[in-house]
Design an enzyme around this catalytic site. Structure first.
Site, mmCIF file in Angstrom:
data_model
loop_
_atom_site.group_PDB
_atom_site.id
_atom_site.type_symbol
_atom_site.label_atom_id
_atom_site.label_comp_id
_atom_site.label_asym_id
_atom_site.label_seq_id
_atom_site.Cartn_x
_atom_site.Cartn_y
_atom_site.Cartn_z
ATOM 1 C CG ASP A 10 22.427 -1.264 -143.672
ATOM 2 O OD1 ASP A 10 23.482 -1.371 -143.011
ATOM 3 O OD2 ASP A 10 22.395 -0.842 -144.843
ATOM 4 C CG ASP A 12 26.040 4.048 -144.388
ATOM 5 O OD1 ASP A 12 25.645 4.943 -143.619
ATOM 6 O OD2 ASP A 12 27.206 3.610 -144.377
#
Length: 184
Positions: A10, A12
């Protein structure tokens, strides 16, 4: 194509600081300590690293495609400065009510990665939220939770048994340290 030398991250909260107000500009993109070096270590060990990220700020009008591209150029330049590179960035541009198949926790982004890199069974899916882990598990990825970003909050809420065993690390760097010692 075999995706066994692949790691999915991922964005953020894993590579860079997260913000409840969204990362809207390149100036707001701030790397987490050690994340670029961790990706570089994966690259040097022969792993391709790709990102799977929800970017509903596009649908919400917080930034446009050019703005997102600029953020990703900033990220790529920072990684390059640390000797790291991403092989791809897969993103969902939709909002939570758009009914798409690519917004995590749905596995559409993972399906896009499968189309490009092959079967991802057993490939680490590293995230800081339940939706990251659920999207990966839906396609056989190994769920890895990092406690950066929203990770601590995710762990404190409890992880559902449907995920199976979840590896938990303080950070991406902590995961990579252990993973390169024992990738199984």
């Amino acid at each position: 194509m075999n995706a066994s030398k692949l790691v999915i991250l991922d964005r953020d909260g894993v590579i860079n600081e997260d913000s409840d107000a969204y990362i809207k500009t390149p100036e707001e993109w701030r790397p987490l300590p050690g994340s670029a070096a961790a990706i570089a270590r994966l690259n040097h060990a022969g792993y391709r690293v790709v990102v799977a990220t929800n970017q509903s700020g596009l649908a919400r009008g917080y930034f446009d495609q050019a703005g997102l591209d600029a953020i990703h150029r900033t990220m790529a330049a920072h990684l390059e400065g640390a000797g790291a590179r991403l092989s791809g960035v897969f993103f969902c541009p939709h909002g939570p009510d758009d009914g798409c198949a690519c917004r995590k926790p749905l596995p559409g982004l993972i399906d896009q990665i499968v189309a490009e890199y092959g079967d991802v069974t057993g490939v680490p899916m590293v995230g800081d939220s339940l939706r990251d882990l659920e999207a990966g598990v839906a396609r056989g990825c190994r769920p890895v939770l990092v406690l950066t970003g929203k990770g601590r909050r995710t762990l404190d809420k409890g992880l559902p048994e449907t995920l199976g065993p979840v590896d938990v690390y303080d950070s991406l760097a902590g995961f990579v340290d252990q993973f390169l010692k024992d990738p199984s």
